[in-house]
Design an enzyme around this catalytic site. Structure first.
Site, short mmCIF file in Angstrom:
data_model
loop_
_atom_site.label_atom_id
_atom_site.label_comp_id
_atom_site.label_asym_id
_atom_site.label_seq_id
_atom_site.Cartn_x
_atom_site.Cartn_y
_atom_site.Cartn_z
N LYS A 76 0.89 -1.17 0.00
CA LYS A 76 0.00 0.00 0.00
C LYS A 76 0.92 1.21 0.00
CE LYS A 76 -1.96 2.96 2.01
NZ LYS A 76 -1.69 4.38 1.67
N GLU A 125 9.64 1.36 10.92
CA GLU A 125 10.65 2.40 10.73
C GLU A 125 9.91 3.73 10.76
OE1 GLU A 125 13.56 -0.50 8.16
OE2 GLU A 125 12.89 1.36 7.25
N GLU A 170 8.99 16.33 15.33
CA GLU A 170 9.47 16.15 13.96
C GLU A 170 8.68 17.07 13.02
OE1 GLU A 170 8.30 12.66 11.68
OE2 GLU A 170 10.38 12.35 11.10
N CYS A 209 13.83 10.87 6.74
CA CYS A 209 13.65 10.53 8.16
C CYS A 209 14.94 10.67 8.93
CB CYS A 209 13.11 9.11 8.28
SG CYS A 209 14.22 7.90 7.55
P1 NAD Z 1 2.40 8.34 7.36
O1 NAD Z 1 2.57 7.58 8.62
O2 NAD Z 1 1.41 9.41 7.32
O3 NAD Z 1 1.99 7.35 6.17
C1 NAD Z 1 2.78 6.24 5.83
C2 NAD Z 1 1.87 5.19 5.20
O4 NAD Z 1 0.97 4.69 6.18
C3 NAD Z 1 1.02 5.72 4.06
O5 NAD Z 1 0.98 4.75 3.04
C4 NAD Z 1 -0.34 5.88 4.71
O6 NAD Z 1 -1.42 5.82 3.83
C5 NAD Z 1 -0.35 4.70 5.66
N1 NAD Z 1 -1.28 4.81 6.77
C6 NAD Z 1 -1.66 5.92 7.43
N2 NAD Z 1 -2.53 5.60 8.44
C7 NAD Z 1 -2.67 4.25 8.41
C8 NAD Z 1 -3.43 3.32 9.18
N3 NAD Z 1 -4.19 3.70 10.20
N4 NAD Z 1 -3.34 2.01 8.87
C9 NAD Z 1 -2.56 1.59 7.85
N5 NAD Z 1 -1.82 2.43 7.07
C10 NAD Z 1 -1.88 3.74 7.35
O7 NAD Z 1 3.85 8.83 6.96
P2 NAD Z 1 4.26 9.77 5.74
O8 NAD Z 1 3.72 11.13 6.03
O9 NAD Z 1 3.89 9.09 4.47
O10 NAD Z 1 5.86 9.78 5.83
C11 NAD Z 1 6.57 10.66 6.64
C12 NAD Z 1 6.92 10.01 7.96
O11 NAD Z 1 7.62 8.80 7.71
C13 NAD Z 1 7.85 10.82 8.82
O12 NAD Z 1 7.46 10.72 10.16
C14 NAD Z 1 9.20 10.15 8.63
O13 NAD Z 1 10.11 10.34 9.67
C15 NAD Z 1 8.79 8.73 8.50
N6 NAD Z 1 9.81 7.95 7.80
C16 NAD Z 1 10.60 7.10 8.52
C17 NAD Z 1 11.60 6.36 7.89
C18 NAD Z 1 12.53 5.42 8.64
O14 NAD Z 1 13.26 4.68 8.00
N7 NAD Z 1 12.53 5.44 9.97
C19 NAD Z 1 11.78 6.50 6.52
C20 NAD Z 1 10.97 7.40 5.82
C21 NAD Z 1 9.97 8.11 6.46
O1 6OD Z 2 18.62 3.85 2.97
C1 6OD Z 2 17.70 3.14 3.39
O2 6OD Z 2 17.70 1.91 3.26
C2 6OD Z 2 16.58 3.75 4.10
N1 6OD Z 2 15.66 2.90 4.61
C3 6OD Z 2 16.50 5.10 4.17
C4 6OD Z 2 15.48 5.80 4.84
C5 6OD Z 2 15.33 7.12 4.65
C6 6OD Z 2 14.26 7.84 5.26
O3 6OD Z 2 13.71 8.81 4.79
#
Ligand code: NAD
Ligand code: 6OD
Length: 486
Positions: A178, A254, A390, A288
């Site tokens: 998804k 993550e 964040e 992130c």
């Molecule tokens: P988000 O949590 O809003 O959405 C991520 C995904 O989850 C989307 O596909 C969304 O539709 C889905 N989703 C939302 N609510 C849901 C639910 N109740 N059940 C199932 N699925 C659901 O995140 P975003 O805004 O797309 O991305 C930004 C965030 O992601 C930031 O907080 C960032 O730090 C984090 N992030 C973390 C990493 C990591 O590796 N730690 C990497 C990239 C992004």
């Molecule tokens: O480099 C990667 O494998 C990884 N998961 C990066 C995540 C970046 C977050 O925005």
């Protein structure tokens, strides 16, 4: 009008309800197409296709056969590089220069790297003494976990989705993805690549939609899903954990970060400035691992602030195809509203705005886009919301420090624990401080330098579990012990 359909059992299918929503380009607000929103019906069809595919030709493939197929997928993404690049940049607005160096090559590499790493990993074996003197042999045996739900975000859409799909498939699982509702294009395109490469129908499936009360929730609460791997916000992770608790399904999370950058006075200033410019502003701050809290040792504080400001002043906002632009817009107007609200909050909380702080005038053609100025603040208290929450935009707060002990405490004073970056020419100090960071990742004198053989993940509220290299095996396989009495 372009339509983004679900990819189920090897075919593109529309939602039976015909319910769609708009995909708009954050560069200028133009309409890119209509995304089909999956209801329970489509999610159920995708999960059942994935379940059935486990028992079909995919389940009978040897590890070598899977490796060959996944290498083909990587090669085909590279052959169709320009299509992926175009699709990713239209959805996110990011510069071609970035996506062509990071998003697309890593999107392909994730298939190759994990197919090879996981194929060559040994399992344990123990000989056990028994009272009859004949003994027994124990052998670890890994089997696929089953159907893996992959819930991915919008900031590095292809890279972060294949980072999960690559190891999941390498371990013999089937997947239902998804993708974020903001960025459907490259995940949809990958379905076509899977078909071209001969991946059996049902192994890779895609359903589009939102999170709560939509495709995301339907997928994570589907009883035939065996495990859920998620990248996104911590609060979404909490909702998904609740869904996963029903039926005791495993999760890999993550999540968000509020990552510190620590700049010691003995750093190489040029490298620290260049590195912090990247870690705070690349991808318009939507990484992130990005640095939102910068701590600078007092003797170089003034010069660091001055030099970082000069660096930010040189950043050029522009369209993805603009060769000199190195900053795109935020992913959506909704996200810009969030980031901009933090810009306003920073002022209310007493920040000095060193540079930026607003919405730029990009001219008539682009003013409908999600543009925002890269921003630096100083002078905020350690308990200011802007320093603790964040933001996920092109911004950072800089604060001076006086001792190693003080900065370690400041850096760790957060609910998050994803990544820290340390800049020092004193190697022993670098390691000493790194060891005390309460984070899953630490970079010394670099940032986002990735070796796919290593463990990746967050501590505290930044995540649960580790993926990367062989570490994903724990999540993507079931480890069975077979005991043979001799
Ligand atoms: P988000 O949590 O809003 O959405 C991520 C995904 O989850 C989307 O596909 C969304 O539709 C889905 N989703 C939302 N609510 C849901 C639910 N109740 N059940 C199932 N699925 C659901 O995140 P975003 O805004 O797309 O991305 C930004 C965030 O992601 C930031 O907080 C960032 O730090 C984090 N992030 C973390 C990493 C990591 O590796 N730690 C990497 C990239 C992004
Ligand atoms: O480099 C990667 O494998 C990884 N998961 C990066 C995540 C970046 C977050 O925005």
């Amino acid at each position: 009008m372009k339509e983004y359909k679900h990819f189920i059992n090897g075919k593109y299918v529309a939602s039976q309800s015909r319910k769609t929503f708009e995909n708009r380009c954050p560069v200028d607000g133009s309409l890119l197409g209509l995304i089909h929103e999956a209801g329970e019906l489509e999610v159920d069809a995708a999960v059942k296709a994935a379940k059935d595919a486990l028992k079909g030709p995919w389940g009978k493939l040897t590890q070598a056969g899977r490796t060959e197929l996944l290498n083909k997928v990587a090669e085909r993404i590279n052959e169709r590089f320009d299509e992926f690049l175009q699709a990713e940049c239209l959805d996110t607005g990011k510069p071609h220069s970035m996506a062509s160096h990071i998003d697309i090559p890593r999107g392909a590499a994730n298939f190759k790297a994990f197919a090879e790493t996981l194929a060559n990993h040994p399992t344990e074996s123990f000989r056990l003494d028994t009272p009859d003197g004949k003994g027994a042999v124990n052998a670890g045996h890994r089997t696929p976990k089953g159907v893996i739900a992959v819930i991915s975000p919008w900031n590095l859409p292809l890279l972060l989705m294949t980072w999960k799909v690559g190891p999941a498939m390498a371990c013999g699982n089937t997947v239902v993805v998804k993708p974020s509702e903001e960025t459907p294009a490259t995940t949809t395109l990958l379905g076509d690549v899977m078909n071209e490469c001969g991946v059996p129908p049902g192994v890779f499936n895609v359903v589009h939609g939102f999170g709560a009360s939509s495709a995301g929730e339907f997928l994570t609460s589907h009883p035939l899903v065996d495990a859920i791997t998620f990248t996104g916000e911590t609060s979404t992770g909490e909702a998904i954990m609740k869904a996963a608790s029903v039926g005791l399904r495993n999760i890999s999370m993550e999540c968000g970060g509020k990552n510190p950058g620590i700049i010691f006075a003995d750093c190489d200033l040029e490298k620290a400035i260049e590195g912090t410019l990247r870690s705070a502003f690349v991808n318009c701050g939507q990484v992130c691992l990005g640095t939102e809290r910068v701590y600078v040792e007092r003797p170089i504080y003034d010069i660091f602030v001055q030099r970082l400001k000069e660096g930010v002043a040189q950043l050029k906002l522009g369209r993805p195809e603009d060769k000199v632009a190195n900053l795109g817009p935020l992913v959506s107007l909704k996200h810009r509203d969030k980031v901009h609200s933090y810009y306003q909050l920073a002022v209310e909380e007493g920040a000095t705005v060193e540079i930026g702080g607003g919405i730029p005038d990009m001219g008539d053609e682009l003013n409908e886009g999600a543009w925002i100025e890269p921003t630096i603040w100083t002078g905020l208290a350690d308990d200011a919301r802007v320093v603790r929450e964040e933001i996920f935009g092109p911004c950072c707060h800089i604060r001076p420090f006086d001792s190693e002990e003080e900065v370690i405490e400041l850096a760790n004073d957060t609910n998050y624990g994803l990544a820290a970056t340390i800049w020092t020419e004193n190697g022993a100090r670098g390691i000493r401080v790194a060891e005390q960071m309460e984070t899953g990742l630490v970079w010394i004198n670099s940032w986002f330098l990735r070796d796919l053989r290593t463990a990746f993940g967050g501590a505290k509220q930044s995540g649960i579990g580790r993926e990367g290299g062989v570490h994903g095996l724990e999540f993507y396989t079931e480890l069975k012990n077979i005991c043979i009495k001799l």
